[in-house]
Write an enzyme that holds these catalytic residues in place. Structure first.
Site, PDB file in Angstrom:
ATOM      1  CE  LYS A   1      -1.831   2.843   2.872  1.00 60.26           C
ATOM      2  NZ  LYS A   1      -1.768   4.110   2.088  1.00 60.26           N
TER       3      LYS A   1
ATOM      4  CD  GLU B   1      13.624   0.102   8.395  1.00 60.61           C
ATOM      5  OE1 GLU B   1      14.433   1.035   8.450  1.00 60.61           O
ATOM      6  OE2 GLU B   1      13.905  -1.059   8.699  1.00 60.61           O
TER       7      GLU B   1
ATOM      8  CB  CYS C   1      14.246   8.762   7.676  1.00 61.29           C
ATOM      9  SG  CYS C   1      15.134   7.548   6.667  1.00 61.29           S
TER      10      CYS C   1
ATOM     11  CD  GLU D   1      11.163  12.735  11.070  1.00 59.23           C
ATOM     12  OE1 GLU D   1       9.949  12.478  11.159  1.00 59.23           O
ATOM     13  OE2 GLU D   1      11.974  11.968  10.527  1.00 59.23           O
TER      14      GLU D   1
HETATM   15  P1  NAD Z   1       2.947   8.391   7.736  1.00 60.15           P
HETATM   16  O1  NAD Z   1       3.184   7.621   8.972  1.00 60.15           O
HETATM   17  O2  NAD Z   1       2.044   9.565   7.781  1.00 60.15           O
HETATM   18  O3  NAD Z   1       2.355   7.447   6.574  1.00 60.15           O
HETATM   19  C1  NAD Z   1       3.064   6.307   6.113  1.00 60.15           C
HETATM   20  C2  NAD Z   1       2.069   5.316   5.529  1.00 60.15           C
HETATM   21  O4  NAD Z   1       1.246   4.819   6.571  1.00 60.15           O
HETATM   22  C3  NAD Z   1       1.144   5.859   4.452  1.00 60.15           C
HETATM   23  O5  NAD Z   1       1.018   4.905   3.420  1.00 60.15           O
HETATM   24  C4  NAD Z   1      -0.172   6.007   5.193  1.00 60.15           C
HETATM   25  O6  NAD Z   1      -1.298   5.904   4.344  1.00 60.15           O
HETATM   26  C5  NAD Z   1      -0.098   4.827   6.131  1.00 60.15           C
HETATM   27  N1  NAD Z   1      -0.983   4.906   7.302  1.00 60.15           N
HETATM   28  C6  NAD Z   1      -1.391   6.013   7.964  1.00 60.15           C
HETATM   29  N2  NAD Z   1      -2.212   5.673   8.982  1.00 60.15           N
HETATM   30  C7  NAD Z   1      -2.295   4.320   8.973  1.00 60.15           C
HETATM   31  C8  NAD Z   1      -2.996   3.371   9.769  1.00 60.15           C
HETATM   32  N3  NAD Z   1      -3.783   3.749  10.786  1.00 60.15           N
HETATM   33  N4  NAD Z   1      -2.850   2.058   9.480  1.00 60.15           N
HETATM   34  C9  NAD Z   1      -2.059   1.663   8.467  1.00 60.15           C
HETATM   35  N5  NAD Z   1      -1.400   2.513   7.653  1.00 60.15           N
HETATM   36  C10 NAD Z   1      -1.505   3.831   7.916  1.00 60.15           C
HETATM   37  O7  NAD Z   1       4.400   8.809   7.209  1.00 60.15           O
HETATM   38  P2  NAD Z   1       4.785   9.739   5.978  1.00 60.15           P
HETATM   39  O8  NAD Z   1       4.445  11.157   6.330  1.00 60.15           O
HETATM   40  O9  NAD Z   1       4.256   9.137   4.737  1.00 60.15           O
HETATM   41  O10 NAD Z   1       6.385   9.574   5.931  1.00 60.15           O
HETATM   42  C11 NAD Z   1       7.280  10.422   6.602  1.00 60.15           C
HETATM   43  C12 NAD Z   1       7.880   9.699   7.790  1.00 60.15           C
HETATM   44  O11 NAD Z   1       8.519   8.510   7.333  1.00 60.15           O
HETATM   45  C13 NAD Z   1       8.949  10.499   8.481  1.00 60.15           C
HETATM   46  O12 NAD Z   1       8.781  10.414   9.875  1.00 60.15           O
HETATM   47  C14 NAD Z   1      10.248   9.798   8.069  1.00 60.15           C
HETATM   48  O13 NAD Z   1      11.305   9.939   8.979  1.00 60.15           O
HETATM   49  C15 NAD Z   1       9.792   8.380   7.940  1.00 60.15           C
HETATM   50  N6  NAD Z   1      10.695   7.605   7.079  1.00 60.15           N
HETATM   51  C16 NAD Z   1      11.523   6.689   7.665  1.00 60.15           C
HETATM   52  C17 NAD Z   1      12.416   5.955   6.876  1.00 60.15           C
HETATM   53  C18 NAD Z   1      13.332   4.928   7.496  1.00 60.15           C
HETATM   54  O14 NAD Z   1      13.938   4.184   6.746  1.00 60.15           O
HETATM   55  N7  NAD Z   1      13.440   4.860   8.806  1.00 60.15           N
HETATM   56  C19 NAD Z   1      12.448   6.159   5.505  1.00 60.15           C
HETATM   57  C20 NAD Z   1      11.583   7.099   4.941  1.00 60.15           C
HETATM   58  C21 NAD Z   1      10.692   7.821   5.745  1.00 60.15           C
END
Ligand code: NAD
Length: 486
Positions: free
Chosen positions: A181, A256, A290, A389
């Protein structure tokens, strides 16, 4: 400007389930170009019944997929990477338009994705178990590595295309099936990826893709009892929620999450190298990475010189709409909420006593979500700008008296993903490597991580990791077999 066949308001984007395309449920999600605020595509919402169908298809396909020799599975992966290479330019352009990346970085993302799939395919002949020594006479013990089963991969928007591969390639080569997804912010590239997969011979049901919002499609996927492993990349808040929901079925999680990477600059550092590396890491992808430097601890003796060099670099940043101007350091933030979050973080830093050296406000760049590249000094450990962050082009700098103080401040964080240190002294570098409590430390450079490494966070930055041998084995379970002879 040439039109991209993958992006149009009239084009249909469909879920990919059991080797067929499906319309999804009736709702539609607007995809917005963050550089302009324009709607560039409409994609389907997905309801729980579609999620059921996707998980059921993945379940049906998994057993037969697992029985194939790993090298045969790798062959299908190589067909997929070839398709990515065939469409590399148009795919990069999709990422520019829906995520706001600059073209050069979008191209790196697409090409790296193809290389990553091939790299994981190479593991096919190296997935190894162990032969253990038994306590009993005439007994042989085998530790086998088996696929976990059905994997759910939930993706963020900041490296939307690469993250598909980071979840899919290790899952499939080890014999799992997967339901992906993508983020609702950046789904076009993922729908196109599914169209490319459909052009290969990959058996149906092994790879499935559903779009939709997190609170609907994502939540239904995470709560599904037919999922054996959830591999999630995204924010700490969502990761924590997913872990709680997964707990109901005791589904395994690989998380992650976010970061607040410290960069330590000592008085013996090459300051030009440090300033350039930290600046580049802070503006790449508009600070939405990240593992890029989010806070700097610099030795008092070289503080003013480093801040001076950073100021020159921040003020020279080329930014704007990456689909109009190719030669930029950064594009917009991903959406209005991201822009507001960054603006509020800088305002709060000011209120808490930090000084904005340059930047510090929403940029005058037309209608998109642009923020000025911002350098902040006079930060202290208690300020939110040093603890939360930011995920934007904002760099706070704090003065320190010693390496010991810098390491203690770096470690005093909810996050533990990556860290960096700039020094010419081997002992200082080794001390930092010993004492920094992070999943990764870069010495005299910043990100990115390598595909053969292990990208993993401590504390609230995550559970488990990705890449390399250790990342591959996150998609396996062990099975010990006792063979008693005569
Ligand atoms: P987010 O948590 O808002 O969303 C990520 C995904 O989760 C999306 O596909 C979203 O639709 C889904 N989601 C949201 N609510 C959900 C639920 N209740 N159940 C299941 N899925 C759900 O994150 P974002 O804004 O898309 O990404 C940015 C974040 O990602 C930052 O904090 C960044 O640091 C982190 N990130 C981490 C890494 C790593 O490797 N550690 C890499 C890239 C990004």
């Amino acid at each position: 400007m040439t039109t991209n066949p993958f992006i149009s308001l009239d084009r249909s984007y469909r879920n990919y389930i059991d080797g067929s395309f499906a319309e999804g449920s009736s709702g539609r999600i607007d995809v917005i170009n963050p550089a302009t605020g324009d709607v560039i595509a409409r994609v389907p919402e997905t309801d729980a019944s579609e999620v059921d169908r996707a998980v059921a298809a993945a379940r049906r396909a998994q057993d037969g997929w697992e029985r194939l020799p790993a090298i045969t599975r790798a062959g299908y992966l190589r067909q997929i990477s070839a398709k990515v290479r065939e469409h590399r330019l148009a795919l990069a352009d999709v990422i520019v338009k829906e995520q706001g990346k600059v073209p050069a970085l979008a191209q790196v993302e697409v090409d790296f994705t193809a290389d990553y799939i091939d790299y994981m395919a190479e593991w096919a002949r190296r997935i190894e178990g162990e032969v253990l020594t038994s306590d009993r006479p005439n007994e042989t013990m085998l530790l086998l590595r088996k696929p976990v089963g059905v994997v759910a991969g939930i993706l963020p928007w900041n490296f939307p295309f690469f993250l598909i591969a980071r979840k899919m390639a290790p899952a499939l080569v080890t014999g799992n099936s997967i339901v992906i997804k993508p983020s609702e912010e950046t789904p076009i590239n993922a729908y196109i990826f599914a169209e490319l997969v459909a052009q290969t011979d990959l058996p149906k049901g092994v790879f499935n893709l559903i779009g939709g919002y997190g609170r609907t499609a994502g939540e239904a996927l995470v709560a599904h009892p037919g999922v054996d492993l959830i591999t999630f990349t995204g924010s700490v808040g969502t990761g924590s929620h997913i872990m709680q929901v997964a707990g109901r079925n005791l589904t395994r999680v690989n998380l992650e999450l976010g970061g607040k990477a410290p960069a330590i600059v000592l008085k013996d550092a090459d300051l030009d190298l440090a300033a350039t590396a930290i600046f580049n890491s802070r503006v790449i992808n508009t600070g939405q990475v990240c593992n890029c430097a989010e806070r700097v601890y610099v030795a008092r003796e070289v503080h003013d010189e480093l801040v001076g060099k950073l100021k020159v670099l921040f003020e020279s940043t080329r930014y704007g709409d990456p689909s109009v101007d190719e030669d930029l350091d950064m594009g917009p933030l991903v959406n209005a909420a991201g822009l507001q979050k960054v603006a509020e973080a800088v305002d709060l830093a000011r209120k808490q006593g930090a000084t904005v050296v340059t930047g510090g406000k929403v940029a005058d760049r037309g209608t998109g979500f642009h923020y000025e590249p911002t350098l902040i000094c006079g930060a202290t450990a208690d300020m939110d700008i040093m603890r939360r962050e930011t995920f934007g082009p904002v760099l706070p700098v704090q003065k320190v008296e010693s390496l010991e103080e810098a390491i203690a401040l770096a470690n005093d964080s909810d996050y533990g993903l990556t860290s960096s240190i700039y020094t010419r002294d081997l002992n200082s570098a080794l001390k930092a490597a010993r004492e920094l409590k992070f999943g990764e430390t870069y010495i005299n450079r910043e990100n990115f991580e390598a595909m053969q490494g292990f990208h993993a966070g401590r504390r609230k930055s995550g559970i488990g990791g990705a890449d390399g041998k250790h990342g591959l084995y996150e998609f396996t379970e062990t099975h010990v077999v006792y063979i008693k002879g005569e």
